[in-house]
Design a protein around this motif. Structure first.
Motif, PDB file in Angstrom:
ATOM      1  N   GLN A   1       0.949  -1.261  -0.036  1.00 43.42           N
ATOM      2  CA  GLN A   1      -0.030   0.133   0.011  1.00 43.42           C
ATOM      3  C   GLN A   1       0.916   1.214   0.025  1.00 43.42           C
ATOM      4  O   GLN A   1       0.433   2.167  -0.687  1.00 43.42           O
TER       5      GLN A   1
ATOM      6  N   CYS B   1       1.234   6.769  -6.918  1.00 41.37           N
ATOM      7  CA  CYS B   1       0.031   7.570  -7.081  1.00 41.37           C
ATOM      8  C   CYS B   1       0.452   9.128  -7.145  1.00 41.37           C
ATOM      9  O   CYS B   1       0.214   9.689  -8.109  1.00 41.37           O
ATOM     10  N   HIS B   2       1.054   9.534  -6.220  1.00 41.72           N
ATOM     11  CA  HIS B   2       1.765  10.681  -6.018  1.00 41.72           C
ATOM     12  C   HIS B   2       2.605  11.117  -7.178  1.00 41.72           C
ATOM     13  O   HIS B   2       2.623  12.211  -7.734  1.00 41.72           O
TER      14      HIS B   2
ATOM     15  N   SER C   1       2.140   1.987  -3.631  1.00 40.66           N
ATOM     16  CA  SER C   1       1.003   2.289  -4.296  1.00 40.66           C
ATOM     17  C   SER C   1       0.699   3.707  -4.214  1.00 40.66           C
ATOM     18  O   SER C   1       0.556   4.502  -5.054  1.00 40.66           O
ATOM     19  N   LEU C   2       0.883   4.277  -3.016  1.00 41.93           N
ATOM     20  CA  LEU C   2       0.697   5.443  -2.491  1.00 41.93           C
ATOM     21  C   LEU C   2       1.560   6.419  -3.349  1.00 41.93           C
ATOM     22  O   LEU C   2       1.235   7.540  -3.808  1.00 41.93           O
ATOM     23  N   LYS C   3       2.777   6.102  -3.122  1.00 42.71           N
ATOM     24  CA  LYS C   3       3.983   6.825  -3.931  1.00 42.71           C
ATOM     25  C   LYS C   3       3.642   6.864  -5.295  1.00 42.71           C
ATOM     26  O   LYS C   3       4.089   7.707  -5.961  1.00 42.71           O
TER      27      LYS C   3
ATOM     28  N   ALA D   1       2.602   9.725 -10.260  1.00 50.43           N
ATOM     29  CA  ALA D   1       1.876   9.930 -11.300  1.00 50.43           C
ATOM     30  C   ALA D   1       1.270  11.271 -11.596  1.00 50.43           C
ATOM     31  O   ALA D   1       1.304  11.830 -12.601  1.00 50.43           O
ATOM     32  N   ILE D   2       0.606  11.946 -10.346  1.00 50.94           N
ATOM     33  CA  ILE D   2      -0.004  12.946 -10.273  1.00 50.94           C
ATOM     34  C   ILE D   2       0.972  14.008 -10.687  1.00 50.94           C
ATOM     35  O   ILE D   2       0.794  15.049 -11.345  1.00 50.94           O
TER      36      ILE D   2
END
Length: 352
Positions: A275, A282-283, A278-280, A285-286
């Motif tokens: 998790q 996500c950040h 995955s959060l990294k 990609a943003i």
């Protein structure tokens, strides 16, 4: 943004070149020696990269700014240093010539720089002046029909072995007057001291010492007293291209981290499925999406502006945001890759 066929063709050409010529073996050797292969720069010239933004009448491709940012992005994905070699003839080397060069200078220096036969760099930064252009203390003084330059420039990119340097300085007798000179680096009184940097070691960066360097009236670059205004126009474009390089390096860091995260298995599953990772991603990609939108919008604005100029505020925002976002993406990529990221055989630490 939807790219037309010519932009997709340029992206394909540059990516193929970068992946074919800038191999791991080549870049490892360059990192070790600190010397970038001149034969690769020659190949860039033959592919038209060194003159992508230069008008066709001077041997360039006359491409628009969107094509140019695509080129910088794609080369920087493989090597940030290589993007500097493609950038300089179009930007702080060729850019000033296109703005202020005489027809004779354009023919004598611009065309050869596109062909990598002549190297021209720009000298502004000093120990106490850089972004604050008005703080420069290098001077020129008229004496007995001659002009003499005195001062020190520092962090001058690609200056080792360069043939010509455009130097910004102020009138010793009238400090409010800032002008530029086109300086042959073989003149007496000029000496260089290379600087060793944390990164980008494959591109030379030197201090340049000017000790009573003799010049003549004909050596003024552009109109006397217009150095400040002309230089500021350069910086808008250059800030934006630094941002394009940052974006390219951030993409490569993201891709390397993703490959590692899916290949590395721990506790029975790829670490990409953790998790926290995955959060990294996500950040990351943003931030990549935001960087891309800022850069391409700036390119579109420049291409739809009749003057072809990059907006000063937009250029500053691009450089500020992309520089910070890129570092955060690269740092997150290193965290995902873990201890292996600091090993010299992985390019992520070089990108960092």
């Amino acid at each position: 943004m939807i790219f037309d066929a010519k932009h997709e063709m340029i992206r394909k050409l540059v990516r193929q070149f970068a992946e074919t010529e800038l191999t791991t073996e080549v870049l490892d050797k360059v990192e070790e020696t600190g010397e970038f292969p001149e034969e690769i720069v020659d190949k860039m010239a033959k592919c038209g990269f060194l003159g992508l933004k230069i008008p066709r009448e001077y041997g360039g491709a006359g491409a628009d700014t969107l094509a140019y940012v695509i080129m910088i992005e794609e080369i920087a994905r493989v090597s940030a240093v290589a993007s500097l070699y493609a950038n300089t003839p179009n930007s702080l080397g060729g850019g000033p010539l296109m703005q202020a060069g005489t027809p004779e200078q354009l023919e004598k220096y611009l065309r050869p720089s596109v062909e990598n036969k002549v190297k021209i760099v720009f000298g502004l930064t000093e120990p106490g002046a850089g972004s604050d252009v008005s703080g420069l203390v290098t001077t020129y003084k008229r004496e007995n029909g001659k002009i003499y330059l005195n001062g020190t420039k520092t962090f001058i990119t690609s200056s080792k072995g360069v043939k010509y340097l455009i130097i910004m300085c102020r009138d010793a007798d009238n400090p409010d007057v800032i002008s530029e000179f086109f300086v042959d680096m073989s003149k007496p009184g000029i000496s260089l001291s290379p600087l060793t940097k944390l990164g980008l070691r494959m591109d030379s960066c030197c201090e340049v010492y000017l000790d009573n360097v003799e010049m003549e009236e004909k050596d003024f670059f552009g109109k006397e007293g217009n150095g400040f205004n002309r230089g500021v126009a350069d910086f808008n474009f250059e800030r934006w291209l630094v941002a394009a390089c940052d974006y390219g390096t951030a993409i490569s860091a993201f891709e390397d981290a993703a490959k590692h995260a899916w290949a590395r298995v721990a506790f029975g599953k790829p670490v990409a499925r953790f998790q926290l990772n995955s959060l990294k991603f996500c950040h990351m990609a943003i931030k990549l999406d935001s960087m891309r939108n800022m850069l391409y919008e700036a390119a579109w604005n420049a291409d739809t502006n009749l003057g072809g100029d990059v907006d000063a505020g937009q250029a500053a925002m691009c450089k500020y945001f992309c520089a910070n976002a890129s570092f955060e993406v690269v740092d997150d990529a290193m965290q995902v890759m873990g201890g292996i990221a600091v090993a010299s055989e992985h390019r992520i630490n070089r990108i960092w």
